[in-house]
Motif scaffolding. Sequence first.
Motif, short mmCIF file in Angstrom:
data_model
loop_
_atom_site.label_atom_id
_atom_site.label_comp_id
_atom_site.label_asym_id
_atom_site.label_seq_id
_atom_site.Cartn_x
_atom_site.Cartn_y
_atom_site.Cartn_z
N ILE A 6 0.83 -0.94 -0.04
CA ILE A 6 -0.04 0.04 0.22
C ILE A 6 1.10 1.33 0.13
O ILE A 6 1.79 1.04 0.84
CB ILE A 6 -1.00 0.01 1.22
N ILE A 8 1.76 4.86 0.74
CA ILE A 8 1.38 5.76 1.74
C ILE A 8 2.04 7.13 1.31
O ILE A 8 3.20 7.18 1.33
CB ILE A 8 1.80 5.63 3.19
N SER A 11 2.15 10.41 6.44
CA SER A 11 2.09 9.51 7.50
C SER A 11 0.83 9.79 8.06
O SER A 11 0.31 11.03 8.07
CB SER A 11 3.33 9.84 8.56
N MET A 12 0.19 8.85 8.90
CA MET A 12 -1.18 9.10 9.43
C MET A 12 -0.79 9.91 10.58
O MET A 12 -1.84 10.64 10.88
CB MET A 12 -1.18 7.83 10.10
N VAL A 115 -5.86 -5.84 -1.89
CA VAL A 115 -6.37 -5.24 -0.68
C VAL A 115 -7.70 -5.65 -0.13
O VAL A 115 -8.66 -5.84 -0.89
CB VAL A 115 -6.33 -3.68 -0.74
N LYS A 119 -7.26 -5.52 5.85
CA LYS A 119 -6.25 -4.54 5.76
C LYS A 119 -6.53 -3.14 5.80
O LYS A 119 -5.90 -2.13 6.34
CB LYS A 119 -5.47 -4.82 4.35
N ILE A 120 -7.73 -2.75 5.31
CA ILE A 120 -7.97 -1.39 5.27
C ILE A 120 -8.54 -1.08 6.69
O ILE A 120 -8.17 0.05 7.41
CB ILE A 120 -9.29 -1.24 4.44
N ASP A 122 -7.24 -2.52 9.33
CA ASP A 122 -5.74 -2.36 9.97
C ASP A 122 -5.17 -1.08 9.80
O ASP A 122 -4.75 -0.39 10.61
CB ASP A 122 -4.89 -3.55 9.67
N PHE A 123 -5.38 -0.66 8.51
CA PHE A 123 -4.43 0.71 8.15
C PHE A 123 -5.30 1.89 8.99
O PHE A 123 -4.48 2.80 9.42
CB PHE A 123 -4.84 0.72 6.55
N PHE A 124 -6.45 1.93 9.09
CA PHE A 124 -7.29 2.87 9.87
C PHE A 124 -7.41 2.65 11.19
O PHE A 124 -8.30 3.52 11.87
CB PHE A 124 -8.55 3.40 8.92
#
Length: 145
Positions: A6, A8, A11-12, A115, A119-120, A122-124
């Motif tokens: 994925i 990025i 960064s978050m 994806v 996974k989505i 986990d990412f958010f």
Amino acid sequence: EKPPPIKIVKSMEKVKAETADREAREVYLVNLSFQIDDKAITETFKDCGEVEAIKWEEDNGRFSGRGWVRFKTKDAVDKAVNKAGTVVLGRPLVVRKSSEVYCNRIYVRNLAQEVTEDKIRDFFADVGPLREIKWIEDKVSGAFK
């Protein structure tokens, strides 16, 4: 074959900081007249602080009577919230701090075919739980876009 990672872009942490700063300077307006314009809003909030941006909400391409006002400073927000009930073009304003308005939808694009919903999520995960994930599909084939 291993799926591509994925990508990025930011960064978050940076996204959270930018969002927090923007939200701290914004108010959400409801019950707006359909004759409202930028000039009327700027005039209404002139004693609160300098308006940086105004964004009108639309439903299916039509103004919905709601909008966002971003000020240059955070101090202006409390002053703006105190304007709730002020009649503008015949309608009393409803004014809320944007941090009190629930964000319920984001659009993520350019995802790899591999994806998954897990996974989505986990990412958010750092942002909070996701209520629903809607995958965009081709109308004819039903394939994931």
